[in-house]
Each structure stands twice: as C-alpha cells, then as structure tokens.
Design a protein around this motif. Structure first.
Motif, PDB file in Angstrom:
ATOM      1  N   ILE A   8       6.993 -12.489   1.888  1.00 18.47           N
ATOM      2  CA  ILE A   8       7.376 -11.477   0.910  1.00 18.47           C
ATOM      3  C   ILE A   8       6.315 -10.381   0.914  1.00 18.47           C
ATOM      4  CG2 ILE A   8       7.739 -11.018  -1.547  1.00 18.47           C
ATOM      5  CD1 ILE A   8       8.410 -14.067  -1.802  1.00 18.47           C
ATOM      6  N   VAL A   9       6.741  -9.131   1.000  1.00 20.78           N
ATOM      7  CA  VAL A   9       5.803  -8.007   0.930  1.00 20.78           C
ATOM      8  C   VAL A   9       6.275  -7.067  -0.178  1.00 20.78           C
ATOM      9  CG1 VAL A   9       4.670  -6.121   2.156  1.00 20.78           C
ATOM     10  CG2 VAL A   9       5.321  -8.202   3.402  1.00 20.78           C
ATOM     11  N   VAL A 119       2.775 -11.346  -0.492  1.00 20.55           N
ATOM     12  CA  VAL A 119       1.687 -10.385  -0.305  1.00 20.55           C
ATOM     13  C   VAL A 119       1.956  -9.168  -1.187  1.00 20.55           C
ATOM     14  CG1 VAL A 119       0.523  -8.858   1.333  1.00 20.55           C
ATOM     15  CG2 VAL A 119       1.328 -11.117   2.081  1.00 20.55           C
ATOM     16  N   PHE A 120       0.936  -8.740  -1.913  1.00 15.95           N
ATOM     17  CA  PHE A 120       1.054  -7.513  -2.707  1.00 15.95           C
ATOM     18  C   PHE A 120       0.110  -6.478  -2.108  1.00 15.95           C
ATOM     19  CE2 PHE A 120       0.681  -4.544  -6.161  1.00 15.95           C
ATOM     20  CZ  PHE A 120       1.926  -4.589  -6.783  1.00 15.95           C
ATOM     21  N   VAL A 121       0.655  -5.304  -1.818  1.00 18.58           N
ATOM     22  CA  VAL A 121      -0.136  -4.213  -1.242  1.00 18.58           C
ATOM     23  C   VAL A 121      -0.568  -3.277  -2.365  1.00 18.58           C
ATOM     24  CG1 VAL A 121      -0.184  -2.312   0.404  1.00 18.58           C
ATOM     25  CG2 VAL A 121       1.143  -4.381   0.923  1.00 18.58           C
ATOM     26  N   PHE A 161       1.121 -13.306  -6.674  1.00 19.69           N
ATOM     27  CA  PHE A 161       1.061 -13.194  -5.218  1.00 19.69           C
ATOM     28  C   PHE A 161      -0.082 -14.013  -4.632  1.00 19.69           C
ATOM     29  CE2 PHE A 161       3.490  -9.786  -6.880  1.00 19.69           C
ATOM     30  CZ  PHE A 161       4.495  -9.591  -5.958  1.00 19.69           C
ATOM     31  N   ASP A 162       0.126 -14.437  -3.386  1.00 23.46           N
ATOM     32  CA  ASP A 162      -0.864 -15.264  -2.695  1.00 23.46           C
ATOM     33  C   ASP A 162      -1.972 -14.428  -2.063  1.00 23.46           C
ATOM     34  OD1 ASP A 162       0.648 -17.848  -2.968  1.00 23.46           O
ATOM     35  OD2 ASP A 162       2.123 -16.716  -1.802  1.00 23.46           O
ATOM     36  N   TYR A 163      -1.633 -13.219  -1.635  1.00 22.56           N
ATOM     37  CA  TYR A 163      -2.598 -12.345  -0.973  1.00 22.56           C
ATOM     38  C   TYR A 163      -2.489 -10.939  -1.537  1.00 22.56           C
ATOM     39  CZ  TYR A 163      -2.930 -16.022   2.587  1.00 22.56           C
ATOM     40  OH  TYR A 163      -3.118 -17.211   3.234  1.00 22.56           O
ATOM     41  N   LEU A 164      -3.638 -10.271  -1.646  1.00 27.91           N
ATOM     42  CA  LEU A 164      -3.695  -8.867  -2.052  1.00 27.91           C
ATOM     43  C   LEU A 164      -4.323  -8.073  -0.911  1.00 27.91           C
ATOM     44  CD1 LEU A 164      -5.065  -9.239  -5.709  1.00 27.91           C
ATOM     45  CD2 LEU A 164      -2.671  -9.113  -4.969  1.00 27.91           C
ATOM     46  N   GLY A 179      -2.727 -10.773  10.011  1.00 27.86           N
ATOM     47  CA  GLY A 179      -3.569 -11.954   9.867  1.00 27.86           C
ATOM     48  C   GLY A 179      -2.988 -12.960   8.888  1.00 27.86           C
ATOM     49  N   VAL A 180      -2.410 -12.466   7.793  1.00 28.55           N
ATOM     50  CA  VAL A 180      -1.765 -13.361   6.829  1.00 28.55           C
ATOM     51  C   VAL A 180      -0.622 -14.116   7.500  1.00 28.55           C
ATOM     52  CG1 VAL A 180      -0.318 -13.431   4.758  1.00 28.55           C
ATOM     53  CG2 VAL A 180      -2.402 -12.053   4.771  1.00 28.55           C
TER      54      VAL A 180
END
Length: 202
Positions: A8-9, A119-121, A161-164, A179-180
């Motif tokens: 998810i982005v 992932v949240f940008v 979210f899991d990654y920022l 990389g994620v």
C-alpha cells in the motif's frame, strides 16, 4: 523479486506517490498496480482497464453485496473501490499488487489483507508541499487550500503505516520504496517454506 507482496502506498496529494510507484513498477515487472473500479464516467483520454474499471452503479452495489471489494469510498458523488477477485487473480499469476490509495482505503485494505505492508510518503515540509501543488498550475486556489487542509488530516494518521518515506529528494525516496519492497518479500514469514523445502530435499 522472489515472493508475493501486497504493498500500500499513500500520501497527501502532491507528495509524489504516483511518480514513485511508477518507478517501482518499472524496476519490478512482477508487480502490478491495482486498478480501481469507479461509477463515474471516463474522462477524456482515460482507458477502461488501464486507468479505472468503469462500472454501473448497480454493478458496484453487487460487488459490495458479494463482498468483493476490499476497500471502497464515495468521493464527490462517485464511488471507487478495489476488487478482491482481481487481487486474487494477480496472486494466482504470481504477481504482487501495489495499492495507491488514500488513508481510508489503506485502513480497509489492511483489515482485509493483514499481511499487506503500508507505506506513507511524507513531504519534507508544508511549504514544500504547497509549492509542489502550486507548481502543477492546474488547480484553483480553493482546491489547493482544501488539499493542504486534507494533507494535515492525512499525516495525522501516520501511525497506521509500517514505513514512512520522506520525499525530500525524489531519487532517494524511490530507492527507499524499492528497498521496502525488497525487504518485505525477504521476511522469514514469507520465505520459511523455501527453507523447509531445502531441508526436506536433502
């Protein structure tokens, strides 16, 4: 890329998620972007099946009743949603799926697909985000202000979210997104069957 992935982005409008996902898909042809269903009419230049799956409202109702939508929302009088049957088809053909959706959709997909990675940008600053929105040169002032207000509400949900990823430098942000994806498919839970198969073979 070895291994299946639901990715998810999400980001506020103007933070760069569309450009980043396009670069991700170019690097990893095993991934496909989920194409949403919508009840609105096609806009000039849009192609059914590429930009959206354009469906009648009655068909959308059926998809909801059948439990086929892992996420859906109504926006400006039209409904948008992601079909689980198409997600399953991608999995059957060994292709990972990238969902480019808003915060509400991300929450619903995470509930429907627990192993999805979100992932949240983030923009580097509010000033940078406003500059990017104005740089498009396509939106009225009231639209820009609404998007900026919405952005603050969306960023407030970063904890889902899991990654920022902070999109200060686009090339770096794209590398982090790649990389994620690569790290996720290498998780033990996703590759344990390969280790077990190796042990059984000899």
């Amino acid at each position: 890329m070895d291994g299946f992935l639901h990715l998810i982005v999400t980001s506020p409008s103007g933070a760069g998620k569309t450009t980043m996902v396009r670069a991700l898909l170019e690097s990893f042809p095993q991934l496909v972007q989920s194409v949403s269903n919508t009840t609105r009419a096609p806009r000039p230049g849009e192609v059914d099946g590429r930009d959206y799956h354009f469906v009648e409202a009655s068909r959308f109702d059926e998809m909801i009743a059948e439990g086929d939508l892992c996420e859906w929302a109504e926006v400006h009088g039209h409904r948008y949603g992601t079909s689980m049957s198409r997600v399953r088809l991608a999995r059957e053909t060994h292709r990972g799926v990238v969902f480019v959706i808003d915060v509400q959709g991300a929450r619903q997909v995470k509930a429907a697909i627990p192993d999805a990675v979100a992932v949240f940008v983030l923009p580097p600053s509010w000033e940078a985000l406003e500059s990017r929105l104005r740089g498009r040169g396509t939106e009225r002032e009231e639209v820009i202000q609404r998007r900026l207000r919405n952005a603050r509400e969306e960023v407030a949900h970063y904890g889902l979210f899991d990654y920022l990823i902070i999109n200060d430098d686009l090339a770096t942000a794209i590398d982090e997104l790649k990389g994620v994806a690569q790290a996720t498919v290498a998780q033990r839970s996703r590759r344990a069957h390969r280790a077990e198969s190796l042990l059984r073979s000899g």
